[in-house]
Scaffold this motif. Structure first.
Motif, PDB file in Angstrom:
ATOM      1  N   VAL A 109      -6.927 -12.825   5.944  1.00 35.34           N
ATOM      2  CA  VAL A 109      -8.171 -12.153   5.713  1.00 35.34           C
ATOM      3  C   VAL A 109      -7.558 -10.628   5.190  1.00 35.34           C
ATOM      4  CG1 VAL A 109      -9.663 -13.446   7.044  1.00 35.34           C
ATOM      5  CG2 VAL A 109      -8.450 -11.581   8.076  1.00 35.34           C
ATOM      6  N   LYS A 111      -9.453  -6.624   4.576  1.00 35.47           N
ATOM      7  CA  LYS A 111     -10.683  -5.790   4.516  1.00 35.47           C
ATOM      8  C   LYS A 111     -10.195  -4.311   4.356  1.00 35.47           C
ATOM      9  CE  LYS A 111     -14.429  -4.497   7.820  1.00 35.47           C
ATOM     10  NZ  LYS A 111     -15.152  -4.648   8.996  1.00 35.47           N
ATOM     11  N   GLY A 151     -13.542  -3.948  16.347  1.00 28.83           N
ATOM     12  CA  GLY A 151     -14.204  -4.801  15.522  1.00 28.83           C
ATOM     13  C   GLY A 151     -13.326  -5.180  14.305  1.00 28.83           C
ATOM     14  N   LEU A 152     -12.342  -4.123  13.673  1.00 23.60           N
ATOM     15  CA  LEU A 152     -11.676  -4.446  12.734  1.00 23.60           C
ATOM     16  C   LEU A 152     -10.615  -5.653  13.188  1.00 23.60           C
ATOM     17  CD1 LEU A 152     -10.776  -3.996   9.872  1.00 23.60           C
ATOM     18  CD2 LEU A 152      -9.352  -2.072  10.827  1.00 23.60           C
ATOM     19  N   GLU A 154     -10.742  -7.590  15.604  1.00 26.32           N
ATOM     20  CA  GLU A 154     -11.531  -8.834  15.634  1.00 26.32           C
ATOM     21  C   GLU A 154     -11.746  -9.611  14.464  1.00 26.32           C
ATOM     22  OE1 GLU A 154     -15.662 -10.830  17.564  1.00 26.32           O
ATOM     23  OE2 GLU A 154     -15.074  -8.977  17.804  1.00 26.32           O
ATOM     24  N   TYR A 155     -12.128  -9.103  13.219  1.00 28.79           N
ATOM     25  CA  TYR A 155     -12.271  -9.399  12.042  1.00 28.79           C
ATOM     26  C   TYR A 155     -10.964  -9.963  11.312  1.00 28.79           C
ATOM     27  CZ  TYR A 155     -13.481  -9.702   7.031  1.00 28.79           C
ATOM     28  OH  TYR A 155     -13.696 -10.142   5.729  1.00 28.79           O
ATOM     29  N   LEU A 156      -9.803  -9.228  11.590  1.00 26.71           N
ATOM     30  CA  LEU A 156      -8.687  -9.644  11.097  1.00 26.71           C
ATOM     31  C   LEU A 156      -7.654 -10.575  11.980  1.00 26.71           C
ATOM     32  CD1 LEU A 156      -7.357  -5.993   9.899  1.00 26.71           C
ATOM     33  CD2 LEU A 156      -8.239  -7.851   8.448  1.00 26.71           C
ATOM     34  N   LYS A 157      -8.282 -10.617  13.247  1.00 27.83           N
ATOM     35  CA  LYS A 157      -7.627 -11.843  14.079  1.00 27.83           C
ATOM     36  C   LYS A 157      -6.486 -11.264  14.393  1.00 27.83           C
ATOM     37  CE  LYS A 157     -10.240 -15.604  12.000  1.00 27.83           C
ATOM     38  NZ  LYS A 157     -10.087 -16.919  11.298  1.00 27.83           N
ATOM     39  N   ASP A 195     -15.584  -0.951  13.236  1.00 23.26           N
ATOM     40  CA  ASP A 195     -15.302  -2.067  12.652  1.00 23.26           C
ATOM     41  C   ASP A 195     -14.531  -1.727  11.549  1.00 23.26           C
ATOM     42  OD1 ASP A 195     -16.729  -3.574  14.196  1.00 23.26           O
ATOM     43  OD2 ASP A 195     -18.643  -3.324  12.882  1.00 23.26           O
ATOM     44  N   ASN A 196     -14.050  -0.428  11.380  1.00 27.48           N
ATOM     45  CA  ASN A 196     -13.250   0.079   9.916  1.00 27.48           C
ATOM     46  C   ASN A 196     -12.151   0.735  10.272  1.00 27.48           C
ATOM     47  OD1 ASN A 196     -15.376  -1.076   7.780  1.00 27.48           O
ATOM     48  ND2 ASN A 196     -16.762  -0.109   9.296  1.00 27.48           N
ATOM     49  N   SER A 353     -27.907  -6.293  17.810  1.00 28.61           N
ATOM     50  CA  SER A 353     -27.152  -6.940  16.558  1.00 28.61           C
ATOM     51  C   SER A 353     -28.071  -6.098  15.236  1.00 28.61           C
ATOM     52  CB  SER A 353     -27.477  -8.156  16.121  1.00 28.61           C
ATOM     53  OG  SER A 353     -26.978  -8.978  17.245  1.00 28.61           O
ATOM     54  N   GLU A 357     -25.770  -3.228  13.011  1.00 32.75           N
ATOM     55  CA  GLU A 357     -25.586  -3.317  11.403  1.00 32.75           C
ATOM     56  C   GLU A 357     -25.927  -1.956  10.896  1.00 32.75           C
ATOM     57  OE1 GLU A 357     -28.217  -6.269  10.202  1.00 32.75           O
ATOM     58  OE2 GLU A 357     -27.060  -7.874  10.981  1.00 32.75           O
TER      59      GLU A 357
END
Length: 406
Positions: A109, A111, A151-152, A154-157, A195-196, A353, A357
């Motif tokens: 992935v 981002k 958060g980032l 987790e998204y990128l694993k 997350d970023n 949640s 957001e």
């Protein structure tokens, strides 16, 4: 003193009426202080998470950087400027940073990420990365590794020890690319940043973007957060504004200011309605009290008591009721406010949640700002003083003979 004592005794001649009025004041203060403390507490947490723990209350950039916010608008790092700013009493520390954007990628992935080059030794008191570390450790200034928001990650694993690839555009159009081991993963309070955000050592970030010796901003870690715009204006007056721009957080984040103002206006409308209810409740009590005591007033005036003394006695009665209600309301509210300050209210899963957001932390702490309790206490006293004019008006027009035949 005699009139004050007489007013206090008069309160308990009709205990039910007095207790009902005190109770209405009690609940007004109780709910007003709790609601406003929770609302202000959310704002304080938002500002603390974004401003106090990341962006700083004031930043100094190259003139024009904030409008474009590109890596091409960097400025040379100046040791003398940093020392001059740190000499100011209100400034705890000055943190040089280099910020840019890059594409963060793994085998599976990708981002877009905000890359922040920092000095980990200087940033310790502000970012507090060590306290927020989920896994791994904080890199050193000479390292060539990254720290990711959880958060980032987790998204990128990714986890500590894995490798992150970053691609982007560097200073003056050069290609920025690098492959870095993940030194650690941190849990940041702001969901948007968590997350970023990617942290790099400042020297490595300068190499990555081809901007050696350059920074995008000086972040001012301040001892006191009061009167930030005024302090920023004073600093600006002493700096070369053709080269640098000095911006308080209110100018850097107008959306946050507007969101707080809009939400605060809704809370103030609710408080206004609450105080309208309490005003009519107190006025109704004073109205009944005045009507019921016309005979008493007529007798007292006829035996020689001055109207001014009688009006002052009634005024003291109204104020005493308000004071008792305010004190008991504060006694009831402050322990609850203190509890929720230490143990913020947690939102449910769906509400959490939705809030995350929008980039907000899903908790509702209470503020311990003493001005909240003081403000509502003063409002109640002002209301009681205004209401006390009604019996004064009645006494000024009262005819003792007619009053005693009611």
């Amino acid at each position: 003193m005699m009139l004050l004592k007489l007013a206090y005794r008069n309160l308990w001649r009709n205990k039910r009426r007095t207790i009902i009025t005190i109770a209405s004041v009690f609940f007004a203060v109780f709910f007003a202080v709790i609601l406003r403390s929770m609302q202000i507490g959310v704002y304080e947490r938002m500002i603390e998470n974004v401003v106090g723990y990341y962006s700083g209350y004031i930043q100094v950039h190259k003139n024009g950087y904030w409008k474009e916010q590109t890596i091409d608008e960097v400025t040379p790092y100046s040791d003398s400027l940093l020392t001059w700013m740190e000499s100011k009493d209100q400034i705890e520390q000055v943190l040089p940073r280099l910020e840019g954007f890059a594409l963060a990628a793994t085998n599976e992935v990708t981002k877009g990420a905000l890359v922040n080059g920092i000095d980990p030794e200087r940033e310790g008191s502000m970012l507090k990365l060590g306290e927020k570390m989920v896994s791994g450790s904080v890199f050193k200034a000479s390292d060539k590794s990254v720290i990711l928001g959880s958060g980032l990650a987790e998204y990128l694993k990714l986890s500590a020890g894995d490798t992150l690839v970053m691609l982007g555009q560097g200073y003056r159009g050069i290609s920025a690319r690098g492959k870095y081991p993940v030194a650690g993963i941190v849990k940041l309070s702001s969901p948007l940043l968590n997350d970023n955000l990617v942290f790099l050592p400042l020297a490595e970030a300068q190499w990555f973007y081809g901007a050696e010796g350059m920074i995008t901003s000086y972040v001012l870690d301040m001892r006191y957060s009061d009167n930030v715009p005024k302090f920023a204006r004073n600093m600006k007056a002493k700096m070369d504004t053709a080269q640098y721009e000095v911006m308080p957080w209110q100018e850097m984040m107008p959306e946050l200011v507007q969101a707080i103002q809009a939400d605060s206006a809704g809370g103030q409308i609710m408080l206004f309605i609450l105080y309208m209810v309490i005003t009519f409740g107190m006025f109704g009590t004073v109205l009944m009290m005045t009507a019921e005591r016309k005979y008493e007033f007529g007798v007292l005036i006829s035996i020689g008591m001055r109207r001014g003394q009688l009006a002052l006695t009634v005024f003291f009665e109204t104020v005493l009721i308000s004071i008792i209600g305010v004190i008991t309301g504060l006694i009831g509210a402050l322990p609850i406010v203190y509890y929720f300050h230490l143990n913020p209210l947690q939102f449910g899963e769906e509400a959490s949640s939705a809030m995350e957001e929008y980039g907000f932390e899903a908790v509702m702490p209470a503020s311990l700002d003493p001005s909240i309790a003081l403000t509502h206490a003063v409002i109640i006293l002002i209301i009681s003083i205004l209401i006390s004019w009604y019996p004064t008006f009645v006494l000024a027009r009262l005819k003792p003979v007619e009053a005693m035949h009611v």
